[in-house]
Design an enzyme around this catalytic site. Structure first.
Site, PDB file in Angstrom:
ATOM      1  N   CYS A   1     -16.769   9.226   1.555  1.00 35.90           N
ATOM      2  CA  CYS A   1     -16.385   8.096   2.409  1.00 35.90           C
ATOM      3  C   CYS A   1     -15.741   8.601   3.699  1.00 35.90           C
ATOM      4  O   CYS A   1     -14.798   9.394   3.662  1.00 35.90           O
ATOM      5  CB  CYS A   1     -15.419   7.186   1.654  1.00 35.90           C
TER       6      CYS A   1
ATOM      7  N   ASP B   1       0.814  -1.213   0.000  1.00 32.71           N
ATOM      8  CA  ASP B   1       0.000   0.000   0.000  1.00 32.71           C
ATOM      9  C   ASP B   1       0.853   1.271   0.000  1.00 32.71           C
ATOM     10  O   ASP B   1       0.423   2.313   0.479  1.00 32.71           O
ATOM     11  CB  ASP B   1      -0.936  -0.016   1.225  1.00 32.71           C
TER      12      ASP B   1
END
Length: 378
Positions: A209, A129
Site C-alpha cells: 500500500c 487513531d
C-alpha cells in the site's frame, strides 16, 4: 442525554454521532489475527503487540459500557487525483493538506467527553487513531457506515471521507443499529490500486500500500513498487477517490477539515532541497511532519525518478552526499531512471567508492546492473 450529545457534537463540528456497545465486534479478534498471521501488517509491529486490547474494547478498558463513535467530513474541495499527471509536482493525500486532524479532533472530542461526564457523572476516555482501538469496525457497528472493499469506512452521506474519533464511557447509552454493506458488485477501489495492495476484496496487504510505504515504512521501498508510486509522496487517495458513494459527500455538505480550495501541489524540486530545519518549519502542524525529513525526501526522490524530467536530475544528484543513507539510496535510484546510461555510469566511480552504507551500496549495484554497467567496470 443522547440527543443533547448529538446536538453538542454538531456544534463542535462533527457531522455524525452514533453509539455502539463494546461487545459489538465479536469477529474482530479472529480477523485481526488472520491479517497479522498473513504478514499484511508489514513493519507495524505495534499492531501485533497490542492485538488483544485492539480487538476487544473491554480488554483496553474493562469498565467501558458504551462507545460513542464520531465522524468528521473531510471531502476534498477538488479532485484529489488531479495532480497525478503533473510529473514535476507532488501529490499529497487530501487528509494531509491541512492541519493534523489528530490535533483538531482530539480537542473537540475532549470537550464533548467533558460535556458527557459533567452531564451524567460518567467516566470517559477519548481516542483518535493514537491507541489500540479498531475505529472502523466500531464505526460500522455503530452505524456510521460500512467497511468497503478497500477496507475503509464508507458512509451513505460522506462516502470515503470521514475522520473517526471515539469516546469510551461508563455511561449506559442506547446503541444504534449497525450499517450493512452497500458495495454490491463494484470493484472500482480494487481495480485502481497502483500496486495491487488488495489480495482480495476487504483485505489489504499494507506491504504493497502506497500510504503505508510513504508514511509508515522506515527503510528503502521495494524497487519493484517504486515505479507504480508515481508522484505520490505522502499517502494515496486513489481507492478513496473513485468510490461512487462520494457523490453524496460533495452534495452540498461542507467538509470541516478539507484542504484549501486554492491548494497548489508543491514542486518536487523545491521539496528535494529541504534540510531538517526547513522541513520542520514547512510542515509544522501537519501530519507530514511526523514521518520525518529523511523518509519524506526518500518519497520525493522516488517521485523525481518517476517524473521523466531530466531537469530534475540535478536535484537528485545534489542528494548523493546527503547525511541520510535513506535519502542517498533514493537519489541513486532516481538518477538511474533519469540519466542516460553513460552519464549514470560516469557517476559510479565518483560516488560508489566513498559509500559505506550497505543499503546505498546495494542501490548502486542494482542500478548498475539494470544499466548494464558494473561498478567495477565503471
Amino acid at each position: 442525554m443522547k440527543q443533547r450529545l448529538i446536538e453538542r457534537a454538531r456544534g463542535l463540528g462533527f457531522d455524525v454521532l452514533r453509539i455502539t456497545r463494546p461487545d459489538s465486534i465479536p469477529l474482530a479478534p479472529g480477523r485481526l489475527a488472520a491479517w497479522l498471521a498473513a504478514g499484511h501488517a508489514g513493519s507495524m509491529t505495534w499492531m501485533e503487540e497490542t492485538a488483544e486490547r485492539r480487538a476487544a474494547p473491554h480488554a483496553l478498558w474493562p469498565e467501558v459500557r458504551s462507545i460513542v463513535m464520531l465522524g468528521m467530513n473531510y471531502a476534498p474541495a477538488g479532485d484529489p487525483l488531479a495532480d497525478l499527471g503533473r510529473k514535476d509536482r507532488a501529490t499529497i493525500s487530501a487528509y494531509a493538506r491541512k492541519r493534523d486532524y489528530h490535533d483538531v479532533i482530539k480537542g473537540k472530542l475532549k470537550e464533548l467527553a467533558g460535556f458527557l461526564a459533567s452531564s451524567g457523572g460518567a467516566d470517559v476516555k477519548v481516542f483518535v487513531d493514537t491507541a489500540p482501538v479498531m475505529e472502523k469496525p466500531l464505526a460500522e457497528a455503530a452505524g456510521l457506515g460500512w467497511l468497503g472493499k478497500h477496507t475503509v469506512l464508507v458512509s451513505r452521506d460522506f462516502g470515503s471521507w470521514l475522520f473517526l474519533g471515539a469516546i469510551f464511557t461508563t455511561a449506559d447509552l442506547p446503541p444504534d443499529p449497525a450499517e450493512t454493506d452497500h458495495c454490491g458488485s463494484c470493484r472500482r477501489c480494487l481495480s485502481i490500486c497502483p500496486t495491487d495492495a488488495f489480495p482480495a476484496p476487504y483485505q489489504l496487504d499494507a506491504r504493497r500500500c502506497i500510504s503505508y510505504l510513504t508514511i509508515e515504512h522506515k527503510g528503502p521501498i521495494d524497487r519493484s513498487l517504486r515505479p507504480a508510486m508515481g508522484n505520490r509522496i505522502f499517502g494515496c487517495d486513489d481507492c478513496l477517490a473513485v468510490c461512487p458513494w462520494n457523490k453524496f459527500a460533495a452534495a452540498g455538505r461542507e467538509a470541516k477539515l478539507t484542504a484549501d480550495a486554492d491548494y497548489e501541489a508543491p514542486a518536487l524540486a523545491e521539496l528535494a532541497r529541504l534540510d531538517d530545519a526547513a522541513f520542520r518549519k514547512r510542515f509544522s502542524g501537519s501530519p507530514i511532519k511526523r514521518t520525518g525529513r529523511d523518509r519524506f525526501l526518500r518519497n520525493v526522490l522516488i517521485a523525481i525518478g518517476n517524473s521523466g524530467e531530466p531537469a530534475l536530475a540535478a536535484e537528485a544528484r545534489a542528494r548523493l552526499g546527503d547525511g541520510s543513507a535513506l535519502v542517498r539510496g533514493a537519489a541513486v535510484w532516481a538518477l538511474s531512471r533519469l540519466l542516460p546510461r553513460e552519464d549514470f555510469a560516469a557517476l559510479i566511480p565518483l560516488h560508489r567508492p566513498r559509500e559505506q552504507d550497505a543499503s546505498v551500496i546495494a542501490e548502486w549495484q542494482a542500478a548498475a546492473d539494470e544499466a548494464g554497467t558494473t561498478p567495477e567496470a565503471a
